[in-house]
Design an enzyme around this catalytic site. Structure first.
Site, PDB file in Angstrom:
ATOM      1  N   HIS A   1      30.692 -25.434  -0.764  1.00  0.00           N
ATOM      2  CA  HIS A   1      29.828 -26.401  -0.093  1.00  0.00           C
ATOM      3  C   HIS A   1      29.559 -25.902   1.310  1.00  0.00           C
ATOM      4  CE1 HIS A   1      28.298 -30.240   1.388  1.00  0.00           C
ATOM      5  NE2 HIS A   1      28.112 -30.530   0.124  1.00  0.00           N
TER       6      HIS A   1
ATOM      7  N   ASP B   1      29.731 -32.013  -7.886  1.00  0.00           N
ATOM      8  CA  ASP B   1      29.024 -31.696  -9.126  1.00  0.00           C
ATOM      9  C   ASP B   1      29.897 -31.074 -10.201  1.00  0.00           C
ATOM     10  OD1 ASP B   1      26.553 -32.635  -8.366  1.00  0.00           O
ATOM     11  OD2 ASP B   1      26.187 -30.853  -7.167  1.00  0.00           O
TER      12      ASP B   1
HETATM   13  N1  CMC Z   1      30.852 -19.062  -6.402  1.00  0.00           N
HETATM   14  C1  CMC Z   1      31.212 -17.850  -5.962  1.00  0.00           C
HETATM   15  N2  CMC Z   1      31.102 -17.448  -4.680  1.00  0.00           N
HETATM   16  C2  CMC Z   1      30.618 -18.327  -3.818  1.00  0.00           C
HETATM   17  C3  CMC Z   1      30.220 -19.617  -4.195  1.00  0.00           C
HETATM   18  C4  CMC Z   1      30.349 -19.973  -5.539  1.00  0.00           C
HETATM   19  N3  CMC Z   1      30.002 -21.183  -5.961  1.00  0.00           N
HETATM   20  N4  CMC Z   1      29.764 -20.283  -3.111  1.00  0.00           N
HETATM   21  C5  CMC Z   1      29.859 -19.440  -2.092  1.00  0.00           C
HETATM   22  N5  CMC Z   1      30.383 -18.255  -2.509  1.00  0.00           N
HETATM   23  C6  CMC Z   1      30.708 -17.089  -1.679  1.00  0.00           C
HETATM   24  C7  CMC Z   1      29.469 -16.315  -1.284  1.00  0.00           C
HETATM   25  O1  CMC Z   1      29.180 -15.303  -2.216  1.00  0.00           O
HETATM   26  C8  CMC Z   1      29.872 -15.779   0.052  1.00  0.00           C
HETATM   27  O2  CMC Z   1      30.761 -14.702  -0.162  1.00  0.00           O
HETATM   28  P1  CMC Z   1      30.780 -13.411   0.854  1.00  0.00           P
HETATM   29  O3  CMC Z   1      31.227 -13.982   2.166  1.00  0.00           O
HETATM   30  O4  CMC Z   1      31.731 -12.464   0.233  1.00  0.00           O
HETATM   31  O5  CMC Z   1      29.358 -12.902   0.882  1.00  0.00           O
HETATM   32  C9  CMC Z   1      30.704 -16.903   0.675  1.00  0.00           C
HETATM   33  O6  CMC Z   1      31.257 -17.598  -0.457  1.00  0.00           O
HETATM   34  C10 CMC Z   1      29.902 -17.871   1.536  1.00  0.00           C
HETATM   35  O7  CMC Z   1      28.785 -18.319   0.751  1.00  0.00           O
HETATM   36  P2  CMC Z   1      27.426 -18.831   1.349  1.00  0.00           P
HETATM   37  O8  CMC Z   1      26.377 -18.671   0.293  1.00  0.00           O
HETATM   38  O9  CMC Z   1      27.199 -18.214   2.696  1.00  0.00           O
HETATM   39  O10 CMC Z   1      27.744 -20.360   1.566  1.00  0.00           O
HETATM   40  P3  CMC Z   1      26.674 -21.493   1.842  1.00  0.00           P
HETATM   41  O11 CMC Z   1      27.337 -22.480   2.735  1.00  0.00           O
HETATM   42  O12 CMC Z   1      25.378 -20.931   2.283  1.00  0.00           O
HETATM   43  O13 CMC Z   1      26.468 -22.088   0.378  1.00  0.00           O
HETATM   44  C11 CMC Z   1      26.450 -23.477  -1.515  1.00  0.00           C
HETATM   45  C12 CMC Z   1      26.842 -23.353  -0.035  1.00  0.00           C
HETATM   46  C13 CMC Z   1      26.764 -24.907  -1.974  1.00  0.00           C
HETATM   47  C14 CMC Z   1      24.930 -23.238  -1.666  1.00  0.00           C
HETATM   48  C15 CMC Z   1      27.254 -22.442  -2.345  1.00  0.00           C
HETATM   49  O14 CMC Z   1      28.639 -22.658  -2.195  1.00  0.00           O
HETATM   50  C16 CMC Z   1      26.859 -22.454  -3.825  1.00  0.00           C
HETATM   51  O15 CMC Z   1      25.889 -21.787  -4.198  1.00  0.00           O
HETATM   52  N6  CMC Z   1      27.635 -23.195  -4.680  1.00  0.00           N
HETATM   53  C17 CMC Z   1      27.264 -23.307  -6.076  1.00  0.00           C
HETATM   54  C18 CMC Z   1      26.171 -24.357  -6.209  1.00  0.00           C
HETATM   55  C19 CMC Z   1      26.708 -25.766  -6.049  1.00  0.00           C
HETATM   56  O16 CMC Z   1      27.715 -26.133  -6.621  1.00  0.00           O
HETATM   57  N7  CMC Z   1      25.977 -26.555  -5.253  1.00  0.00           N
HETATM   58  C20 CMC Z   1      26.287 -27.972  -5.078  1.00  0.00           C
HETATM   59  C21 CMC Z   1      26.579 -28.312  -3.672  1.00  0.00           C
HETATM   60  S1  CMC Z   1      27.286 -29.953  -3.575  1.00  0.00           S
HETATM   61  C22 CMC Z   1      25.984 -30.979  -3.990  1.00  0.00           C
HETATM   62  C23 CMC Z   1      25.021 -31.171  -2.914  1.00  0.00           C
HETATM   63  O17 CMC Z   1      25.409 -31.594  -1.816  1.00  0.00           O
HETATM   64  O18 CMC Z   1      23.827 -30.925  -3.166  1.00  0.00           O
END
Ligand code: CMC
Length: 431
Positions: free
Chosen positions: A308, A366
């Site tokens: 998240h 989720d």
């Molecule tokens: N699985 C594997 N790796 C992950 C995941 C994941 N679900 N989420 C983040 N990472 C890794 C990412 O690859 C990165 O690694 P590195 O530092 O080695 O490059 C690190 O963690 C940071 O990720 P980020 O993409 O910079 O994090 P963010 O804050 O931009 O993304 C997120 C947040 C929710 C988009 C992401 O965690 C994600 O894609 N999760 C899966 C989708 C999901 O479950 N979304 C629902 C969010 S809750 C409902 C809502 O509020 O809408």
């Protein structure tokens, strides 16, 4: 940038500027940069808004490191265990928990608005039956502005309130219609003797040919799912609603914009994606190879329902969702569902794996919601629709707060331009 008493200083091209520090009631302070550009010809750069507060708000507070979510100061756990969705709607919108009289008046207002203009039913027949219900939601909710023009004057507080009541009341009806249209069944009218969540289940699952009894455990679970999704401060769809509303657009159009944003798999589409992922994994013995794929960056596979932007700890909503999953599976007599088993084991393995620990990736709301909704009988493409229905009260409360804020102006981010510098037009024959 150095901090001094309650100001911060920024030095740019030899000129130092004092920037006020603003304090919220809880949470990090913010540096007020609103006058920065006017006084020093420099913008700030923050793609994804990871360090930028775009507004003041008194609705929802999240402490992502501690895993805390408060609505108007009340912890989500207390609201979910003691209250219900209607009460949460009142709290988010009006700022306080309602007393008995206030609740009755509010519930009556919502109940009286559950039907939609009969002509709206004909809108649906313009869509292909296989259209994604979110596509239908974006269009039909936007179309509310064509049907309820008497509540689109945003300068009139009463019209704002009526439009808000209408959306809280009509979204379940529209969502159920989107579902019924998709499966080719007749629309079911709302029943105003039923509570909000039970009425929604009735509109989705009743058919005119048979008597339908709402299962109280499922109604309670549905109500709790709505509560857990009701608001989540300045996430992508809420910021979209605020930005759309900042131009003076009517509230129905703003909520349609929020629904469009919510549709994406990184936001509201994640519960659908999480369930698809669990189905693809299928059995617990496939989990280790799936986890390896997630850790391999070249695969572009993410563990959906994990991670998240704000929570770097267990999402408090995920815990309640997990308990709700057990209740629903028990009530339906399917506690040994293999997907529930895959979810439980996947969660345990991910929580003890260094990759997820290092990146502070925990289950989010989720992770369990998809399997609950599936067990209740909803197809996957309805999941985000249910999220939109529940989030409508959050969006509309945030929209109202923005409109009533005397400092409100049109939202207009700036950019770091990296395109070509000025050049002369080249005629087609010379290119
Ligand atoms: N699985 C594997 N790796 C992950 C995941 C994941 N679900 N989420 C983040 N990472 C890794 C990412 O690859 C990165 O690694 P590195 O530092 O080695 O490059 C690190 O963690 C940071 O990720 P980020 O993409 O910079 O994090 P963010 O804050 O931009 O993304 C997120 C947040 C929710 C988009 C992401 O965690 C994600 O894609 N999760 C899966 C989708 C999901 O479950 N979304 C629902 C969010 S809750 C409902 C809502 O509020 O809408």
């Amino acid at each position: 940038m150095a901090e001094k008493a309650n100001t911060a200083q920024i030095t740019f091209e030899g000129k130092t500027q004092e920037l006020p520090i603003l304090e919220g009631t809880i949470g990090p302070h913010v540096i007020d940069i609103a006058k920065l550009y006017g006084q020093s010809d420099v913008f700030t750069y923050d793609p994804g808004f990871t360090s930028t507060a775009a507004c003041k708000s008194a609705i929802t507070y999240i402490d992502g490191d501690a895993g805390i979510l408060l609505h108007r100061g009340y912890p989500i756990e207390q609201l979910a265990m003691n209250g219900d969705f209607i009460e949460t709607c009142y709290l988010l919108y009006y700022g306080e928990l309602p007393n008995k009289e206030q609740r009755k008046t509010f519930e009556t207002a919502i109940t009286r608005h559950t039907m939609v203009h009969e002509q709206m039913a004909r809108l649906f027949s313009g869509f292909r039956r296989d259209a994604h219900p979110m596509a239908v939601m974006v269009a039909v909710v936007g179309a509310l502005s064509a049907f309820y023009q008497d509540s689109t004057d945003i300068t009139d507080p009463r019209q704002r309130e009526i439009a808000s009541h209408r959306m809280i009341a009509k979204l379940p009806t529209i969502a159920a219609m989107a579902y019924k249209y998709h499966i080719g069944q007749p629309f079911i009218y709302p029943r105003n003797d039923l509570p909000y969540a039970a009425n929604f289940l009735h509109m989705c699952f009743a058919v005119p040919a048979e008597k339908y009894e709402v299962n109280p455990v499922l109604a309670r679970a549905m109500d709790r799912i709505f509560m857990l999704h009701a608001d989540h401060e300045q996430n992508a769809s809420t910021s979209t609603v605020r930005l759309a509303g900042s131009s003076g657009a009517n509230p129905f159009a703003c909520i349609a914009a929020g629904i469009a944003c919510l549709w994406g798999p990184a936001h509201g589409g994640a519960n659908e994606a999480a369930l698809k992922m669990l189905e693809e994994i299928g059995t617990a013995d496939k989990i280790p190879s799936f986890i390896e794929k997630v850790k391999d960056k070249s695969s572009n596979v993410r563990l959906m329902g994990f991670g998240h932007r704000v929570y770097k700890n267990y999402d408090p909503r995920a815990k309640i969702m997990q308990e709700t999953a057990y209740e629903v599976f028990d009530a339906l007599g399917v506690a040994d569902d293999p997907l529930l088993e895959v979810a439980k084991q996947l969660e345990q393995i991910a929580l003890s794996d260094q990759y997820f620990i290092d990146r502070k990736l925990y289950p989010n709301v989720d992770f369990y919601s998809g399997i609950i909704l599936r067990a209740m009988g909803f197809p996957t493409h309805m999941f985000t629709v249910l999220f939109a229905l529940a989030r409508t009260v959050g969006w509309i409360s945030q929209w109202k707060e923005m409109i009533e804020d005397p400092s409100q102006r049109i939202g207009r981010p700036r950019q770091l331009y990296v395109g070509p510098t000025q050049r002369d037009y080249v005629k087609a024959e010379k290119r």
